[in-house]
Design an enzyme around this catalytic site. Sequence first.
Site, PDB file in Angstrom:
ATOM      1  N   TYR B 312      67.952  64.492  48.340  1.00  0.00           N
ATOM      2  CA  TYR B 312      68.201  63.602  49.482  1.00  0.00           C
ATOM      3  C   TYR B 312      69.647  63.126  49.424  1.00  0.00           C
ATOM      4  O   TYR B 312      70.071  62.510  48.446  1.00  0.00           O
ATOM      5  CB  TYR B 312      67.259  62.411  49.423  1.00  0.00           C
ATOM      6  CG  TYR B 312      67.176  61.651  50.727  1.00  0.00           C
ATOM      7  CD1 TYR B 312      66.149  61.918  51.636  1.00  0.00           C
ATOM      8  CD2 TYR B 312      68.103  60.668  51.053  1.00  0.00           C
ATOM      9  CE1 TYR B 312      66.066  61.221  52.839  1.00  0.00           C
ATOM     10  CE2 TYR B 312      68.025  59.976  52.257  1.00  0.00           C
ATOM     11  CZ  TYR B 312      66.996  60.263  53.143  1.00  0.00           C
ATOM     12  OH  TYR B 312      66.919  59.574  54.329  1.00  0.00           O
ATOM     13  N   TYR B 363      70.730  65.016  59.855  1.00  0.00           N
ATOM     14  CA  TYR B 363      70.084  63.922  59.148  1.00  0.00           C
ATOM     15  C   TYR B 363      68.750  63.637  59.818  1.00  0.00           C
ATOM     16  O   TYR B 363      68.684  62.923  60.812  1.00  0.00           O
ATOM     17  CB  TYR B 363      70.983  62.680  59.166  1.00  0.00           C
ATOM     18  CG  TYR B 363      70.357  61.476  58.514  1.00  0.00           C
ATOM     19  CD1 TYR B 363      70.000  61.485  57.173  1.00  0.00           C
ATOM     20  CD2 TYR B 363      70.112  60.310  59.237  1.00  0.00           C
ATOM     21  CE1 TYR B 363      69.417  60.381  56.573  1.00  0.00           C
ATOM     22  CE2 TYR B 363      69.542  59.202  58.648  1.00  0.00           C
ATOM     23  CZ  TYR B 363      69.193  59.237  57.316  1.00  0.00           C
ATOM     24  OH  TYR B 363      68.615  58.140  56.732  1.00  0.00           O
TER      25      TYR B 363
END
Lengths: 408, 408
Positions: B312, B363
């Site tokens: 992440y 994103y």
Amino acid sequence: MFDEYLARRYRTTTRPKKEHYLVKDSAAIVGIGATEFSKDSGRSELQMVCEAVKAAVDDAGLQMEEIDGFVRFEMDYTDEMHICSSLGIPKLTYFAECGWGGGASCSTIVHAAAAIAAGVAECIVCYRGMNEASGRRYGRIPGTPSIMTAPRDHFGSILPFGHCTPPGWVAMFASRYLHEFDATAEDLAWVSVVCREHANRNPNAIFYDRPLTVQECVEARMIIEPLRLYDCCVDTDGAVAIIVASAEKAKKLKQKPAYIVGATQGNATEGELMTSYYRPVISGLPEAWYTGQELWRVTGAIPSDVNVAQFYDAFSPLIPMQLEEYGFCDRGKGMDFCRGGDRIRLGGELPCNTSGSHLSEAYLHGMNLIAEAVRQIRGTSTAQVKNAELSLVTGGLGIPTSAILLRN
Amino acid sequence: MFDEYLARRYRTTTRPKKEHYLVKDSAAIVGIGATEFSKDSGRSELQMVCEAVKAAVDDAGLQMEEIDGFVRFEMDYTDEMHICSSLGIPKLTYFAECGWGGGASCSTIVHAAAAIAAGVAECIVCYRGMNEASGRRYGRIPGTPSIMTAPRDHFGSILPFGHCTPPGWVAMFASRYLHEFDATAEDLAWVSVVCREHANRNPNAIFYDRPLTVQECVEARMIIEPLRLYDCCVDTDGAVAIIVASAEKAKKLKQKPAYIVGATQGNATEGELMTSYYRPVISGLPEAWYTGQELWRVTGAIPSDVNVAQFYDAFSPLIPMQLEEYGFCDRGKGMDFCRGGDRIRLGGELPCNTSGSHLSEAYLHGMNLIAEAVRQIRGTSTAQVKNAELSLVTGGLGIPTSAILLRN
């Protein structure tokens, strides 16, 4: 869909097919805890939730560090990390949230039981805490209604007209239900009267010391037609915590385990948040029907096996409606089931809402109903059903919902 | 706690103990779908999510009515009921929500896999859709910041000072990390450069056609020290859907299943939402460490077994920090691992973020990373690691988080 809807058989009398379902008997409710129920707690939700969790941990005979999971209401103002920091719970391996208001109550148990059955966690707290009496009341339109800014498209077409609160939303379909089956205010009053009778036996109930008559019900002030004051749940400050553990762990703990035979969720098409008015029929609760069908399917039980039931009762008409949807009586016969109170009160065919429930004990978004269902299994209710073997709880209505079946 | 924290062995080299854990191999990711990734989608989140779900259902070779569960981000503006109504999904038996922002990404898979292992549902959609570029950007302080009115006590003491956005929150602990291990802006730039290299191979990446150099990184405008423009993820409009099904069902479907070997969540004490500054050490990500420890424990794998990883990366420093926390290198050695890029790029020791990930693909709050991990198992990535057997994905940082390990 209209035909399918009407063709539904409301009475579930045949034993359904069982399939691969590991939840059954692999998890149990081992601890329950709550604060007092009041109109003005004088403290934060976080503090109340911590008190309830501690009470539940003590009730179960657990150590705080044995807790490894949390399931909470999406709506809750308190989160699991602040609870862990406050109570010294070092580590979690599972945390989840449940949406849809009171529909979340038994969903918390669905999630906890599934996680435990799958081996993701061993000891999970489900909780709800709210200052719903002294803080933000759901029945009051807030100054800046956050829900009006929520990007749920359909609300944009009803909230600006003042159709902003749960009593209003439920009044729409409750009206239709009462009209369709020729029920009177007197008929409906029996629901509230029986819940009050049960609350009068329960020292923890907000209405412990206030009896209620049918006459008082029908003369009470109208909130939103057809819902009068005593048809609505009692706004409450408080918190409730429920601990679910693996069946293996449950055996070593302090209390008699309330085994989770089944825990299910259900939705239905054309559903909106408590405002599903564009369905062909609005006098029913199809989400509850689907949830019930799934519950009977996975557990292999049928309604007549159930010894005691806690039906989600944010508003009184929801009890007769659920009696139909969960298959305890035929379509349109729920009101008959409640009239006079004999079949639903302690000693009756299906004692319902034995703590006084939302209408008269406290409104903790369904979590106090789960606690009462556990007490019935333990044999410690103040309106104890003798030798209760199967104890049903249902979640909030008019929304995607949930239900659980516990056994001793 | 300070001692315990420092005493943690960052390198996980011994095989951990396995226990009762039914998730392992009982569920698989069978379908992935997404919209285009853009800066201005021109349509609602609901529409994008429906497109992504439909694409995932088609990808899997499923029928829409086979979907019986949904897991969503608490933060998502779209809910499962509107998706079901829009796509004609008749009935769900499971729906759950995951909190903690991007920490939710792999949590969705934890919940789905547990529900499937327990037999609560068979075919569950996990999704995220957002207009984060054209709508509300997380990096911009909104006019009426809803988060400032959220009853999370600690925010009351930082938000009024303008410490309101994720870049600022992360800059605090990233600064400390870079300082403590003497890392320079040039060192850090390699993370963004390698992600960009991978994005340059991926036609669906927002930065498909724009190469990036270390020089450009260190000369880019400062967002919040030490984070410059290319250290921050790319605001994106789009949606991603991931379908998890039982292993049994997976065998009958169109794609090579990406089996879920492990899916775990983790938290750590003294945690606040991306602002856990009162811990004795703030140069680490203890939530990630706990999540990783649990992942290695339940799967029996160790980091060196992993062939490809999607870490992440809302911000570039999170990649070296996670390399440490998930046990791929020792404490303080994450920056060395990334410097020059050879060990983390395609062909390296541990190819990381092979789609370009948050820094250069899009994103989507971690969900696009899961899709890429699945492509690596299928052998269809545009930066394919040869014979990838074990594919790791991690969730958002500085918050309770999650991770999954997939195998072919």
